[in-house]
Write an enzyme that holds these catalytic residues in place. Structure first.
Site, PDB file in Angstrom:
ATOM      1  N   CYS A  98       4.867  -0.336   0.753  1.00  0.00           N
ATOM      2  CA  CYS A  98       4.182  -1.101   1.786  1.00  0.00           C
ATOM      3  C   CYS A  98       3.400  -0.759   2.862  1.00  0.00           C
ATOM      4  O   CYS A  98       3.962  -0.200   3.692  1.00  0.00           O
ATOM      5  CB  CYS A  98       5.463  -1.839   1.977  1.00  0.00           C
ATOM      6  SG  CYS A  98       4.649  -3.483   3.092  1.00  0.00           S
ATOM      7  N   HIS A 140       5.008  -9.031  -4.960  1.00  0.00           N
ATOM      8  CA  HIS A 140       5.645  -8.701  -3.460  1.00  0.00           C
ATOM      9  C   HIS A 140       4.931  -8.888  -2.811  1.00  0.00           C
ATOM     10  O   HIS A 140       5.042  -9.576  -1.537  1.00  0.00           O
ATOM     11  CB  HIS A 140       4.810  -6.692  -3.687  1.00  0.00           C
ATOM     12  CG  HIS A 140       5.237  -6.029  -2.486  1.00  0.00           C
ATOM     13  ND1 HIS A 140       6.169  -4.266  -2.363  1.00  0.00           N
ATOM     14  CD2 HIS A 140       4.385  -6.503  -1.163  1.00  0.00           C
ATOM     15  CE1 HIS A 140       5.103  -4.425  -1.233  1.00  0.00           C
ATOM     16  NE2 HIS A 140       4.817  -5.213  -0.201  1.00  0.00           N
ATOM     17  N   GLU A 141       3.256  -9.463  -3.096  1.00  0.00           N
ATOM     18  CA  GLU A 141       2.223  -9.549  -1.849  1.00  0.00           C
ATOM     19  C   GLU A 141       3.126 -11.744  -1.520  1.00  0.00           C
ATOM     20  O   GLU A 141       3.422 -11.672  -0.256  1.00  0.00           O
ATOM     21  CB  GLU A 141       1.312 -10.285  -2.004  1.00  0.00           C
ATOM     22  CG  GLU A 141       0.861  -8.303  -2.243  1.00  0.00           C
ATOM     23  CD  GLU A 141       0.288  -7.403  -1.161  1.00  0.00           C
ATOM     24  OE1 GLU A 141       0.569  -8.184  -0.203  1.00  0.00           O
ATOM     25  OE2 GLU A 141       0.676  -6.612  -1.341  1.00  0.00           O
ATOM     26  N   HIS A 144       5.454 -11.568   0.338  1.00  0.00           N
ATOM     27  CA  HIS A 144       5.509 -11.271   2.520  1.00  0.00           C
ATOM     28  C   HIS A 144       4.802 -12.764   2.881  1.00  0.00           C
ATOM     29  O   HIS A 144       4.906 -12.764   3.553  1.00  0.00           O
ATOM     30  CB  HIS A 144       3.937 -10.303   2.601  1.00  0.00           C
ATOM     31  CG  HIS A 144       4.201  -8.891   2.773  1.00  0.00           C
ATOM     32  ND1 HIS A 144       4.258  -8.543   3.699  1.00  0.00           N
ATOM     33  CD2 HIS A 144       3.908  -8.323   1.746  1.00  0.00           C
ATOM     34  CE1 HIS A 144       4.748  -6.857   3.665  1.00  0.00           C
ATOM     35  NE2 HIS A 144       3.953  -6.958   2.262  1.00  0.00           N
TER      36      HIS A 144
END
Length: 175
Positions: A98, A140-141, A144
């Site tokens: 990351c 993953h994004e 966020h």
């Protein structure tokens, strides 16, 4: 276009839930351009708005592919207000890193396939299926955007260790 500063763990902004984007404006287009420039400069394959202190539901990704001659072909993608509609029960494991947790990598298990809905820069809504590294990266994004980091998917012991390391580094940098 401008390269923006990427915020680093333990910055509390990384835990914010990002706000939806109501309409695609010239400011959103400029933000997307800045995000690509920042992501490529880092370098990385994905970036969420919150990573540059913009708590908006926007992601840039580029999972470049090699052609027959071995040359990388860019594949820039923008996802506005992305959401996972469904996820497979089958899991896959990839080593993740990351830009907000530099030089730390760990294997993370996630659904192998997901169906995603998002809006593009033209304001059009799309749905598509993702698998492999594409599925991992989009999850993953999107994490966020929800204030979740990839280290939240690893053991508490490992997570506590990395958070402690980055907290100590931030304190030393502030002196």
């Amino acid at each position: 276009m401008a390269i923006r500063e990427i915020i680093i763990l333990p910055d509390k902004q990384l835990r914010l839930v990002s706000r939806p984007i109501e309409t695609v404006t010239p400011e959103i287009r400029k933000l997307a351009d800045d995000m690509f420039e920042t992501m490529y400069d880092a370098p990385g394959i994905g970036l969420a708005g919150i990573q540059i202190a913009q708590p908006l539901r926007i992601i840039t990704m580029d999972l470049a592919r090699r052609d027959e001659e071995g040359e990388l072909t860019p594949r820039p993608r923008i996802f506005i207000n992305p959401e996972i509609l469904s996820a497979s029960e089958e899991l896959s494991t990839y080593e993740e890193g990351c830009l907000s947790i530099p030089e730390y990598y760990e294997e993370v298990e996630r659904p192998a396939r997901v169906r995603v809905r998002f809006t593009d820069l033209d304001g059009k809504v799309h749905e598509e299926d993702a698998e492999g590294i594409y599925a991992t990266c989009i999850q993953h994004e999107i994490d966020h955007l929800n204030g979740v980091l990839f280290v939240d998917h690893i053991s508490k012991l490992k997570r506590d260790r990395v958070v402690k390391k980055f907290t100590k580094a931030a304190k030393l940098a502030a002196k």
